[in-house]
Design a protein around this motif. Structure first.
Motif, PDB file in Angstrom:
ATOM      1  N   TRP A   1      33.296  43.486  36.821  1.00 21.02           N
ATOM      2  CA  TRP A   1      32.203  43.751  36.094  1.00 21.02           C
ATOM      3  C   TRP A   1      32.282  43.379  34.463  1.00 21.02           C
ATOM      4  CZ3 TRP A   1      32.517  49.994  36.176  1.00 21.02           C
ATOM      5  CH2 TRP A   1      32.040  50.329  37.687  1.00 21.02           C
TER       6      TRP A   1
ATOM      7  N   GLY B   1      41.583  52.622  29.940  1.00 21.35           N
ATOM      8  CA  GLY B   1      41.931  52.660  31.507  1.00 21.35           C
ATOM      9  C   GLY B   1      40.738  52.605  32.372  1.00 21.35           C
ATOM     10  N   LEU B   2      39.719  53.067  32.194  1.00 16.19           N
ATOM     11  CA  LEU B   2      38.637  52.818  32.904  1.00 16.19           C
ATOM     12  C   LEU B   2      37.914  51.230  32.976  1.00 16.19           C
ATOM     13  CD1 LEU B   2      36.354  55.921  32.248  1.00 16.19           C
ATOM     14  CD2 LEU B   2      37.365  55.343  34.417  1.00 16.19           C
TER      15      LEU B   2
ATOM     16  N   LEU C   1      29.691  48.003  32.157  1.00 15.13           N
ATOM     17  CA  LEU C   1      30.714  49.163  31.722  1.00 15.13           C
ATOM     18  C   LEU C   1      30.670  49.159  30.155  1.00 15.13           C
ATOM     19  CD1 LEU C   1      32.276  51.637  31.907  1.00 15.13           C
ATOM     20  CD2 LEU C   1      34.291  50.244  32.118  1.00 15.13           C
TER      21      LEU C   1
ATOM     22  N   LEU D   1      39.945  48.879  32.437  1.00  8.42           N
ATOM     23  CA  LEU D   1      40.708  48.044  33.592  1.00  8.42           C
ATOM     24  C   LEU D   1      40.065  48.225  34.921  1.00  8.42           C
ATOM     25  CD1 LEU D   1      44.368  49.162  33.029  1.00  8.42           C
ATOM     26  CD2 LEU D   1      43.299  47.408  32.328  1.00  8.42           C
ATOM     27  N   ARG D   2      39.654  49.312  35.366  1.00 10.18           N
ATOM     28  CA  ARG D   2      38.966  49.415  36.529  1.00 10.18           C
ATOM     29  C   ARG D   2      37.790  48.618  36.567  1.00 10.18           C
ATOM     30  NH1 ARG D   2      39.716  55.919  37.752  1.00 10.18           N
ATOM     31  NH2 ARG D   2      41.830  55.903  37.668  1.00 10.18           N
ATOM     32  N   GLY D   3      37.032  48.606  35.406  1.00 12.24           N
ATOM     33  CA  GLY D   3      36.057  47.862  35.639  1.00 12.24           C
ATOM     34  C   GLY D   3      36.063  46.325  35.622  1.00 12.24           C
ATOM     35  N   TRP D   4      37.059  46.033  35.005  1.00 14.00           N
ATOM     36  CA  TRP D   4      37.607  44.356  34.945  1.00 14.00           C
ATOM     37  C   TRP D   4      37.907  44.063  36.555  1.00 14.00           C
ATOM     38  CZ3 TRP D   4      42.367  42.722  36.802  1.00 14.00           C
ATOM     39  CH2 TRP D   4      42.554  41.373  36.814  1.00 14.00           C
ATOM     40  N   ALA D   5      38.641  45.003  37.066  1.00 11.55           N
ATOM     41  CA  ALA D   5      39.169  44.764  38.438  1.00 11.55           C
ATOM     42  C   ALA D   5      38.074  44.441  39.341  1.00 11.55           C
ATOM     43  CB  ALA D   5      40.194  45.814  38.910  1.00 11.55           C
ATOM     44  N   GLN D   6      36.886  45.292  39.223  1.00 10.44           N
ATOM     45  CA  GLN D   6      35.793  45.295  39.838  1.00 10.44           C
ATOM     46  C   GLN D   6      34.928  44.133  39.634  1.00 10.44           C
ATOM     47  OE1 GLN D   6      34.327  47.101  42.714  1.00 10.44           O
ATOM     48  NE2 GLN D   6      35.821  49.015  42.562  1.00 10.44           N
TER      49      GLN D   6
ATOM     50  N   HIS E   1      27.208  52.024  33.591  1.00  7.99           N
ATOM     51  CA  HIS E   1      28.188  53.124  33.323  1.00  7.99           C
ATOM     52  C   HIS E   1      28.373  52.926  31.677  1.00  7.99           C
ATOM     53  CE1 HIS E   1      28.877  53.929  37.357  1.00  7.99           C
ATOM     54  NE2 HIS E   1      29.421  52.781  37.651  1.00  7.99           N
TER      55      HIS E   1
ATOM     56  N   GLY F   1      39.079  38.629  36.901  1.00  8.21           N
ATOM     57  CA  GLY F   1      38.241  39.836  37.031  1.00  8.21           C
ATOM     58  C   GLY F   1      37.092  39.804  36.195  1.00  8.21           C
TER      59      GLY F   1
END
Lengths: 201, 201
Positions: free
Chosen positions: B51, B41-42, B128, B44-49, B160, B81
């Motif tokens: 990264w 899930g993290l 990440l 996913l957030r990294g992808w959306a940023q 990260h 992303g």
């Protein structure tokens, strides 16, 4: 696919295959991180299985899940897996977008969200429901716990449901098949750190 | 973006903006579900940023994460992303795919994985890192805990790192910024249920 023998084989007359397709009620609770994040991780698996996935966010600010939302919407748009439908209480729920009063009472908005979930469960609209932070309107008495438990217990078909949020009520835990408590062992905000871009949202 | 004042403002001379971009070492441990799922899930957030995300799976069978892998590879392929690079010990690691002996000792394969992570951290290849189930080769003595902790503590830039797995060693927990323990409260396999398609893998 995991192999191996369970410790107990249930006397339910089902085949192993049938036991792999039973609907689960999953709760992620506790004060730690990862409750919602793990639920969205399950949504990834559901998408990969080709399932219709419904996300219902019971939070006023939608900013914290913006990465997951973008990722799951992008996945759904590829058409290579399941459809993902994303509903946000903080934006007045998509199905009532035009009609809802922007100043509507949060309790009323929460009840509208639950009413839609109830209709979707009855209609078997989704195969995986992420009910993100549903525990808060339950805790605040906006939605009746007993009704939620009864509706979830008696839902038809093979619909998986994941409920996230702190302080899940005991009746919900009793009804759940799988409960994980996320416990905070150490958090940088305790040392005065700020939320980290890409990590917290 | 979350607002609000932290309980303590660190005396580190950094601005709030700088404190939002500090690299975190995150550990998901405990006997419960959701350790890896929350790490993906993290991702996913990294992808959306936007990264670059590197996933390193320290498990012999890759089947259990097949849904997440497919989802993250599909996301990366959209180009909307960040890039996602997926390495699996169970398939001999992608960077040594041709050269590795299929019968190579797992301990040796684990050490090769760690050596690559060490090189990537030095080169700041990813923003990440998901080091999935790294705790097991640490526990089994295949990779030296002190070396891992030292490399992670002194990694350059703003990378990260998320480490998952049961029984994370104390030195790793000490070094971590954020530690969440996933505790099993209730699990259907205790009642002899089988793993559920789309939920367990």
């Amino acid at each position: 696919m995991p192999q191996g023998q369970p410790a107990v084989v249930p006397d339910d007359g089902l085949t192993t295959r049938a036991r792999r397709d039973r609907p689960l009620l999953i709760v992620h609770t506790g004060d730690g991180k990862g409750k919602s994040t793990a639920a969205f991780g399950l949504a990834l698996r559901g998408w990969a299985q080709g399932w219709p996935v419904g996300v219902f966010q019971f939070v006023k600010s939608a900013k914290w899940r913006i990465g997951e939302e973008r990722a799951l919407r992008t996945l759904a748009a590829t058409g290579e897996g399941g459809a993902v439908t994303w509903h946000k209480m903080g934006e007045g729920w998509s199905w009532v977008q035009r009609r809802i009063d922007p100043g509507a009472e949060p309790a009323e908005a929460a009840r509208e969200g639950w009413a839609q979930i109830r209709r979707d469960l009855a209609a078997q609209t989704y195969q995986l429901y992420v009910l993100d932070e549903l525990t808060y309107p339950l805790k605040w008495g906006w939605i009746d716990v007993d009704e939620v438990v009864e509706v979830l217990r008696t839902r038809p078909g093979r619909q998986h449901v994941v409920v996230t949020g702190r302080a899940a009520p005991p009746a919900l835990l009793d009804a759940a098949d799988l409960v994980t408590e996320m416990t905070k062992v150490k958090h940088p905000m305790d040392a005065g750190q700020k939320g980290q871009r890409g990590i917290e949202w």
